[in-house]
Design a protein around this motif. Structure first.
Motif, PDB file in Angstrom:
ATOM      1  N   THR A 154     -11.121   8.927   3.662  1.00  0.00           N
ATOM      2  CA  THR A 154     -12.010   9.804   4.397  1.00  0.00           C
ATOM      3  C   THR A 154     -12.066   9.279   5.827  1.00  0.00           C
ATOM      4  OG1 THR A 154     -13.983   8.484   3.855  1.00  0.00           O
ATOM      5  CG2 THR A 154     -13.400  10.261   2.343  1.00  0.00           C
ATOM      6  N   GLU A 155     -12.959   9.848   6.607  1.00  0.00           N
ATOM      7  CA  GLU A 155     -13.049   9.455   8.012  1.00  0.00           C
ATOM      8  C   GLU A 155     -13.414   7.990   8.176  1.00  0.00           C
ATOM      9  OE1 GLU A 155     -15.843  10.732  11.738  1.00  0.00           O
ATOM     10  OE2 GLU A 155     -14.979  12.340  10.544  1.00  0.00           O
ATOM     11  N   ASP A 156     -14.235   7.477   7.269  1.00  0.00           N
ATOM     12  CA  ASP A 156     -14.682   6.092   7.404  1.00  0.00           C
ATOM     13  C   ASP A 156     -14.396   5.258   6.150  1.00  0.00           C
ATOM     14  OD1 ASP A 156     -16.412   7.329   5.725  1.00  0.00           O
ATOM     15  OD2 ASP A 156     -18.253   6.611   6.679  1.00  0.00           O
ATOM     16  N   ARG A 157     -13.473   5.749   5.335  1.00  0.00           N
ATOM     17  CA  ARG A 157     -13.233   5.034   4.080  1.00  0.00           C
ATOM     18  C   ARG A 157     -11.798   5.256   3.608  1.00  0.00           C
ATOM     19  NH1 ARG A 157     -16.348   6.335  -1.623  1.00  0.00           N
ATOM     20  NH2 ARG A 157     -15.840   4.416  -2.710  1.00  0.00           N
ATOM     21  N   GLY A 158     -11.192   4.224   3.088  1.00  0.00           N
ATOM     22  CA  GLY A 158      -9.845   4.356   2.525  1.00  0.00           C
ATOM     23  C   GLY A 158      -8.767   4.161   3.570  1.00  0.00           C
ATOM     24  N   LEU A 159      -7.675   3.560   3.158  1.00  0.00           N
ATOM     25  CA  LEU A 159      -6.611   3.230   4.103  1.00  0.00           C
ATOM     26  C   LEU A 159      -5.252   3.320   3.416  1.00  0.00           C
ATOM     27  CD1 LEU A 159      -5.896   1.981   6.944  1.00  0.00           C
ATOM     28  CD2 LEU A 159      -5.940  -0.244   5.795  1.00  0.00           C
ATOM     29  N   ASP A 160      -4.354   4.122   3.997  1.00  0.00           N
ATOM     30  CA  ASP A 160      -2.965   4.097   3.551  1.00  0.00           C
ATOM     31  C   ASP A 160      -2.387   2.761   3.992  1.00  0.00           C
ATOM     32  OD1 ASP A 160      -3.354   6.690   2.773  1.00  0.00           O
ATOM     33  OD2 ASP A 160      -2.277   7.576   4.454  1.00  0.00           O
ATOM     34  N   ARG A 161      -1.587   2.129   3.143  1.00  0.00           N
ATOM     35  CA  ARG A 161      -1.011   0.846   3.548  1.00  0.00           C
ATOM     36  C   ARG A 161       0.455   0.773   3.140  1.00  0.00           C
ATOM     37  NH1 ARG A 161      -4.385   1.938  -0.911  1.00  0.00           N
ATOM     38  NH2 ARG A 161      -4.232   0.341  -2.535  1.00  0.00           N
ATOM     39  N   THR A 162       1.216   0.154   4.017  1.00  0.00           N
ATOM     40  CA  THR A 162       2.626  -0.094   3.733  1.00  0.00           C
ATOM     41  C   THR A 162       2.791  -1.584   3.473  1.00  0.00           C
ATOM     42  OG1 THR A 162       3.371   1.711   5.144  1.00  0.00           O
ATOM     43  CG2 THR A 162       4.971   0.001   4.626  1.00  0.00           C
ATOM     44  N   LEU A 163       3.238  -1.912   2.280  1.00  0.00           N
ATOM     45  CA  LEU A 163       3.454  -3.302   1.903  1.00  0.00           C
ATOM     46  C   LEU A 163       4.942  -3.604   1.990  1.00  0.00           C
ATOM     47  CD1 LEU A 163       1.207  -3.503  -1.304  1.00  0.00           C
ATOM     48  CD2 LEU A 163       0.538  -3.742   1.090  1.00  0.00           C
ATOM     49  N   VAL A 164       5.254  -4.718   2.602  1.00  0.00           N
ATOM     50  CA  VAL A 164       6.640  -5.173   2.665  1.00  0.00           C
ATOM     51  C   VAL A 164       6.776  -6.311   1.663  1.00  0.00           C
ATOM     52  CG1 VAL A 164       8.498  -5.996   4.140  1.00  0.00           C
ATOM     53  CG2 VAL A 164       6.695  -4.548   5.106  1.00  0.00           C
ATOM     54  N   LEU A 165       7.436  -6.020   0.547  1.00  0.00           N
ATOM     55  CA  LEU A 165       7.531  -6.966  -0.557  1.00  0.00           C
ATOM     56  C   LEU A 165       8.761  -7.844  -0.444  1.00  0.00           C
ATOM     57  CD1 LEU A 165       6.831  -4.412  -3.428  1.00  0.00           C
ATOM     58  CD2 LEU A 165       5.163  -5.615  -2.015  1.00  0.00           C
ATOM     59  N   ASN A 166       8.724  -8.987  -1.089  1.00  0.00           N
ATOM     60  CA  ASN A 166       9.969  -9.742  -1.171  1.00  0.00           C
ATOM     61  C   ASN A 166      10.914  -8.965  -2.085  1.00  0.00           C
ATOM     62  OD1 ASN A 166       9.637 -10.599  -3.948  1.00  0.00           O
ATOM     63  ND2 ASN A 166       8.169 -12.126  -3.216  1.00  0.00           N
ATOM     64  N   SER A 167      12.189  -9.216  -1.985  1.00  0.00           N
ATOM     65  CA  SER A 167      13.192  -8.374  -2.639  1.00  0.00           C
ATOM     66  C   SER A 167      13.049  -8.341  -4.152  1.00  0.00           C
ATOM     67  CB  SER A 167      14.602  -8.835  -2.258  1.00  0.00           C
ATOM     68  OG  SER A 167      14.800 -10.198  -2.612  1.00  0.00           O
ATOM     69  N   SER A 168      12.673  -9.461  -4.775  1.00  0.00           N
ATOM     70  CA  SER A 168      12.569  -9.487  -6.238  1.00  0.00           C
ATOM     71  C   SER A 168      11.415  -8.628  -6.719  1.00  0.00           C
ATOM     72  CB  SER A 168      12.402 -10.935  -6.726  1.00  0.00           C
ATOM     73  OG  SER A 168      11.222 -11.511  -6.202  1.00  0.00           O
ATOM     74  N   VAL A 169      10.287  -8.659  -6.001  1.00  0.00           N
ATOM     75  CA  VAL A 169       9.144  -7.828  -6.379  1.00  0.00           C
ATOM     76  C   VAL A 169       9.464  -6.357  -6.134  1.00  0.00           C
ATOM     77  CG1 VAL A 169       6.719  -7.297  -5.908  1.00  0.00           C
ATOM     78  CG2 VAL A 169       7.486  -9.669  -5.927  1.00  0.00           C
ATOM     79  N   TYR A 170      10.120  -6.063  -5.031  1.00  0.00           N
ATOM     80  CA  TYR A 170      10.487  -4.680  -4.716  1.00  0.00           C
ATOM     81  C   TYR A 170      11.398  -4.108  -5.805  1.00  0.00           C
ATOM     82  CZ  TYR A 170      12.049  -0.614  -2.031  1.00  0.00           C
ATOM     83  OH  TYR A 170      12.331   0.666  -1.619  1.00  0.00           O
ATOM     84  N   THR A 171      12.355  -4.901  -6.237  1.00  0.00           N
ATOM     85  CA  THR A 171      13.266  -4.458  -7.299  1.00  0.00           C
ATOM     86  C   THR A 171      12.506  -4.175  -8.585  1.00  0.00           C
ATOM     87  OG1 THR A 171      15.100  -5.745  -6.376  1.00  0.00           O
ATOM     88  CG2 THR A 171      15.266  -5.112  -8.698  1.00  0.00           C
ATOM     89  N   MET A 172      11.502  -4.995  -8.870  1.00  0.00           N
ATOM     90  CA  MET A 172      10.695  -4.788 -10.063  1.00  0.00           C
ATOM     91  C   MET A 172       9.900  -3.492  -9.953  1.00  0.00           C
ATOM     92  SD  MET A 172       7.906  -7.344 -11.808  1.00  0.00           S
ATOM     93  CE  MET A 172       9.155  -8.623 -11.923  1.00  0.00           C
ATOM     94  N   ILE A 173       9.327  -3.230  -8.776  1.00  0.00           N
ATOM     95  CA  ILE A 173       8.562  -1.999  -8.572  1.00  0.00           C
ATOM     96  C   ILE A 173       9.466  -0.781  -8.758  1.00  0.00           C
ATOM     97  CG2 ILE A 173       7.169  -0.663  -6.946  1.00  0.00           C
ATOM     98  CD1 ILE A 173       5.864  -3.249  -7.966  1.00  0.00           C
ATOM     99  N   GLU A 174      10.710  -0.881  -8.298  1.00  0.00           N
ATOM    100  CA  GLU A 174      11.672   0.210  -8.481  1.00  0.00           C
ATOM    101  C   GLU A 174      11.855   0.531  -9.958  1.00  0.00           C
ATOM    102  OE1 GLU A 174      15.079   0.583  -5.178  1.00  0.00           O
ATOM    103  OE2 GLU A 174      15.077  -1.354  -6.204  1.00  0.00           O
TER     104      GLU A 174
END
Length: 279
Positions: A154-174
């Motif tokens: 909302t206007e004063d609440r909540g935030l979109d965030r971009t996380l840059v993961l290490n490659s092993s964690v990113y592969t797991m999320i995939e």
């Protein structure tokens, strides 16, 4: 409404009718009276779900006017115009930490029963700490970047965030994200259904416990781990998807941390973070 959701609503309606009326004939008035009478027994969100189930039940029985009246019924517990204030059922105690032992036992059990969506949700909560409702909206951007759109923006609440993961964690999320898909048409699982199924699993694993871990327990656990890492409140808030740094006070403390997490905020203005785990 997909077919599985429809059947789930109808099952809930049948259970309500069997429990409250024992199979006796009912009409619009008796259903509405029963919904109002039982309102203090349920949390408002569950009561709304129950009302929706009864409305659908009547609609499918051909009683459209009854369905409309049930759907417009106001919860007497939350009705601000009610002459008598009724007490709202208290929330169940939320467990704010997950031990490594419990986590391993839960994942082993979910693998044994082959509940892929539940297992994926647990691991996404473990690595990202995102809200359950945000999980189906997670986007893989490539180059180890993961975007988590806020579910409470909302206007004063909540935030979109971009996380840059290490490659092993990113592969797991995939590998985890496709497990949230539950049918051949690629329909994403209902997170409410997954959470209810998870509760059945944990109750089966730990029947003697009064309170059980949930996906939010993992979110709180990550909050504890972040605090233990020594990062500032603004950094923790960004990763957890909050605009207000005071929001991080709800999470656990350093004493309940279970792993060391190395995090840097690249750009606080857009909520971009670097997230990685030390061995």
């Amino acid at each position: 409404m997909n077919e599985k959701t429809r059947l789930e609503y109808l099952s809930l309606a049948k259970c309500f009718l069997d429990t409250r009326f024992g199979g006796c004939p009912v009409n619009q008035r008796t259903i509405i009276d029963a919904l109002k009478y039982c309102a203090p027994e349920y949390r408002p969100a569950y009561w709304r779900r129950l009302r929706r189930a009864m409305s659908l039940h009547q609609a499918e029985a051909g009683n459209l006017s009854s369905a409309e009246r049930i759907a417009s019924t106001v919860n007497p517990v939350t009705d601000p115009s009610a002459s008598v204030a009724l007490a709202t059922k208290k929330k169940q105690k939320r467990i704010k930490s997950v031990s490594r032992k419990d986590h391993k036992k839960l994942i082993s059990h979910l693998n044994d029963v082959e509940d892929g969506p539940c297992s994926a949700a647990v691991m996404l909560a473990f690595w990202l700490g995102c809200r359950p409702v945000e999980m189906p909206t997670i986007q893989l951007l490539g180059d180890n970047h993961v975007l988590i759109p806020s579910a409470k923006k909302t206007e004063d609440r909540g935030l979109d965030r971009t996380l840059v993961l290490n490659s092993s964690v990113y592969t797991m999320i995939e590998k985890l994200l496709p497990l949230l898909v539950h049918d051949d048409e690629g329909v994403t699982s209902d997170m409410n259904r997954i959470q209810r199924r998870l509760q059945r699993h944990v109750k089966r694993l730990w029947p003697a416990r009064n309170h059980h871990i949930s996906l939010y327990s993992y979110r709180h656990q990550l909050g504890s781990d972040l605090k233990a890492s020594g990062k500032k409140s603004i950094e923790v808030a960004t990763i957890m998807g909050h605009l207000n740094v005071n929001s991080v006070d709800v999470y656990g403390n350093r004493k309940s941390a279970s792993r060391q997490i190395d995090i840097e905020i690249r750009d606080q203005n857009i909520g971009k973070t670097i997230l990685g785990n030390k061995p």
